[in-house]
Scaffold this motif. Sequence first.
Motif: not given
Length: 149
Positions: A24-38
Amino acid sequence: MSSIFKTPTTIFYKRHQMAIPKKTVVKTSPVGHVWNAIKTIPLVVKEIPNLPRGKLVKLTGVFMCGSSLLYYFTGPSIYNWEMRRVREAEMLEKFGLKKSSTPPGTARPFSHSYGLDFRAQFEADKTSQTGQTTQTGQTTQTGTSGSEV
C-alpha cells in the motif's frame, strides 16, 4: 477460426494476477518527509565510521565547503557590502556630491511628462503666493529681507 483463439498458447498472452500482494502506498505531506529524514539521522551517523575512504573524503569536503560558505555569507559578505557603500559615499563626497537618492551613475533627467506634469502648476501657484510677475515673465519676490538664513 474461432478454435485458434481457444488453444492453450493463447493463455500465455493473458495477464494473470500474481500471488504477491501489492504494497500500500502511504501518502505523506512535506512535513512528514522532513520528519522521516530527521528520524533517520541517528542511523546515518552510526554508519559514518563504516564508510569507504572515498565517500568519507567526499562527506568531509561537503561539510567543509558548507561551513565555509555559511561563514562567508553570514559575516564577511555583509561587511564587504557595507564597505562598498562607504567607499562609494566617500568618492561622491570627494567629487562634491553631498546627498544622493540613487546609486552613482544611474541618475537621468526626467524627459517625459506621461500626463502627470504638475511642475508648471506648482510654479504658477508659488509665483502667485510669493511674488509678482513682471511684464517680461520673470518673478520678483516681495516681503523678504535682504539676509536669508
